[in-house]
Motif scaffolding. Structure first.
Motif, PDB file in Angstrom:
ATOM      1  N   GLN A 197      -7.319  -3.295   6.010  1.00 32.49           N
ATOM      2  CA  GLN A 197      -6.077  -2.933   5.756  1.00 32.49           C
ATOM      3  C   GLN A 197      -5.404  -2.940   6.836  1.00 32.49           C
ATOM      4  OE1 GLN A 197      -6.696   0.973   4.002  1.00 32.49           O
ATOM      5  NE2 GLN A 197      -6.443   0.289   2.022  1.00 32.49           N
TER       6      GLN A 197
ATOM      7  N   MET B  65       0.760  -1.210  -0.092  1.00 31.42           N
ATOM      8  CA  MET B  65      -0.005   0.013  -0.083  1.00 31.42           C
ATOM      9  C   MET B  65       0.858   1.215  -0.123  1.00 31.42           C
ATOM     10  SD  MET B  65      -3.110  -0.965   2.520  1.00 31.42           S
ATOM     11  CE  MET B  65      -2.286  -2.111   3.538  1.00 31.42           C
TER      12      MET B  65
ATOM     13  N   TYR C 129      -3.828   3.577   1.001  1.00 34.36           N
ATOM     14  CA  TYR C 129      -4.122   3.226   2.194  1.00 34.36           C
ATOM     15  C   TYR C 129      -5.026   4.322   2.927  1.00 34.36           C
ATOM     16  CZ  TYR C 129      -3.415   2.702   7.296  1.00 34.36           C
ATOM     17  OH  TYR C 129      -3.609   2.464   8.774  1.00 34.36           O
TER      18      TYR C 129
END
Length: 474
Positions: free
Chosen positions: A268, A254, A262
């Protein structure tokens, strides 16, 4: 006044790194990559360092070649750099080294005269500011991995196939350990950066061998041992060696152009934690310390669309990674301290002589996506796609990902051979041509572009590192 030297070398005690008084020390710092081991995306040349140097020698001649690189090495890291890093609250600097600073391939059994002078200067400058150093061997004869940063010039790791190469580097580490034995500002030795052992057994055998050889001349310093497959895989490791810290590299996709942005979503963050936990499972199950030897996103240039938004996302990503490491009290070294504007904590100014001279070449190299690190294929992806599809059409699918590292997939291996090796090697002569006819004064100005006082500081990144370090001192 320089701080007093630590009374004893740092050492491993259970899951901690501790000082002479048994107090835990969490090492936090950066790496001088691009200095004593030059890399293409860091200073702008294509391909591999030894190929670039050969082209530069051809263009400049011996006198000017020696002058330019001596000045580059002098200006890239000075006492002022050490002071700046200490001002951020960092406490340890990793020094990546190309083995060719020590060894001549045509006379490989003899360490070059004066080989330690440059490394000593960095170690001493850091010590004067209260900074530990870690000596990191970043390249090996034949290549310890398949990447450009092993400076092999090929796409295979031949180090593992030749005992002569292994003997050479074991003996070199004995010389290094003998030289730094008793130096308590040296936190330890990182014997091999990012190993790429296809058989997953040769690495452990060499670690045992080099650990034993080092201990015969230096029983005290910590060894920082990278996992296999670019410091990401400990699945085949069988035992723990004494007074050793085990090292991961924890880059997040990311943080790169090819990865998703992100946004800090639970999914995530869970992925970041899961990736980290997979890498450190060996350390946790064997109750040994963890060192994250490399991590960090790359950053969009001011000319890139939405660069402020992109860079803030990547600062946020870095901040979250640091919270993970803090929860485990993991030591770390961010990649990277200084470059031409891609990833460094500081970088050459856009109006510096070096950037002004090379701007057309740098823009071309970026468009061609020659460097593997953080490249954008939007301008050339369509050129390579048919080659990859042709190979997939001709090779049975079960063989596509047989080549190590399997995680590169067929696409990664194609790019390694065509772009990062062949294409980039030939482009070295174009890079070197920009230096043709330069006077000594002009060459000094180009090298001087890397002096800290001439550089731009990436304040968003540095503030995050400062806050993390201050959290330890609170």
């Amino acid at each position: 006044m320089a701080p007093p030297a630590p009374k004893k070398c740092l050492r491993v005690q259970g899951t901690d790194i501790v000082d002479a008084d048994g107090k835990q020390v969490i090492l936090k710092g950066t790496a001088t990559g691009g200095h004593t081991n030059m890399e293409n995306f860091i200073t702008g040349y294509p391909g591999h360092e030894h190929e670039m140097r050969k082209a530069m020698l051809e263009v400049l001649g011996q006198e000017k070649y020696d002058f330019f690189f001596d000045k580059f090495l002098e200006y890239f890291f000075t006492q002022e750099d050490a002071k700046f890093l200490a001002s951020l609250g960092l406490n340890c600097i990793r020094i990546p080294i190309n083995h060719r600073h020590f060894l001549d391939d045509l006379n490989p059994s003899v360490v070059r005269p004066g080989a330690f002078k440059l490394i000593d200067r960095i170690v001493d400058a850091c010590a004067a500011e209260g900074l530990y150093t870690i000596i990191d061997m970043h390249t090996f004869p034949g290549g310890q991995n398949q990447g450009w940063h092993s400076d092999s010039g090929i796409h295979k790791a031949l180090f593992w196939d030749f005992k002569d190469f292994q003997d050479r580097m074991t003996n070199l580490w004995v010389e290094i350990a003998n030289h730094y034995a008793g130096n308590t500002w040296v936190a330890g030795y990182n014997p091999m950066n990012e190993p790429g052992d296809p058989d997953h057994v040769n690495l452990q055998a060499w670690y045992k061998r080099v650990e034993k050889a080092i201990r015969e001349v230096d029983p005290d310093h910590i060894l920082f041992l990278d996992g296999n497959t670019y410091a990401m895989d400990f699945s085949a490791f069988k035992e723990v060696l004494p007074n050793c810290v085990y090292a991961i590299h924890d880059y997040a996709t990311m943080g790169f152009p090819a990865g998703e942005p992100y946004l800090g979503t639970p999914a995530q963050n869970a992925h970041l934690r899961q990736s980290y936990e997979r890498k450190v499972e060996f350390m946790k199950s064997h109750s040994v310390p963890i060192w994250n030897g490399e991590f960090g996103p790359v950053y969009a240039a001011p000319s890139d669309p939405n660069h402020d938004t992109i860079n803030q996302q990547r600062y946020n990503l870095l901040g979250h990674q640091l919270t993970i490491y803090k929860s485990d009290r993991t030591s770390w070294s961010i990649w990277l301290y200084k470059d031409i504007g891609f990833q460094g904590m500081v970088h050459c100014a856009p109006d510096s002589p070096y950037i002004q001279l090379l701007r057309p070449f740098l823009e071309k190299k970026k468009r061609l996506g020659l460097d593997k690190w953080g490249r954008d294929d939007s301008a050339v992806g369509h050129i390579y796609a048919p080659v990859i599809e042709h190979m997939k059409a001709e090779i049975p699918e079960r063989f596509w990902n047989k080549r190590y590292p399997e995680v590169w997939k067929l696409e990664g291996h194609v790019h390694r051979v065509i772009r990062e090796t062949l294409f980039s090697e030939i482009m070295c002569w174009e890079y070197a041509s920009y230096f043709e006819g330069k006077t000594l004064e002009e060459l000094e100005a180009l090298a001087g572009s890397f002096r800290l006082e001439k550089c731009v500081r990436r304040e968003g990144l540095n503030e995050i590192l400062r806050r993390d370090a201050e959290g330890d001192q609170a």
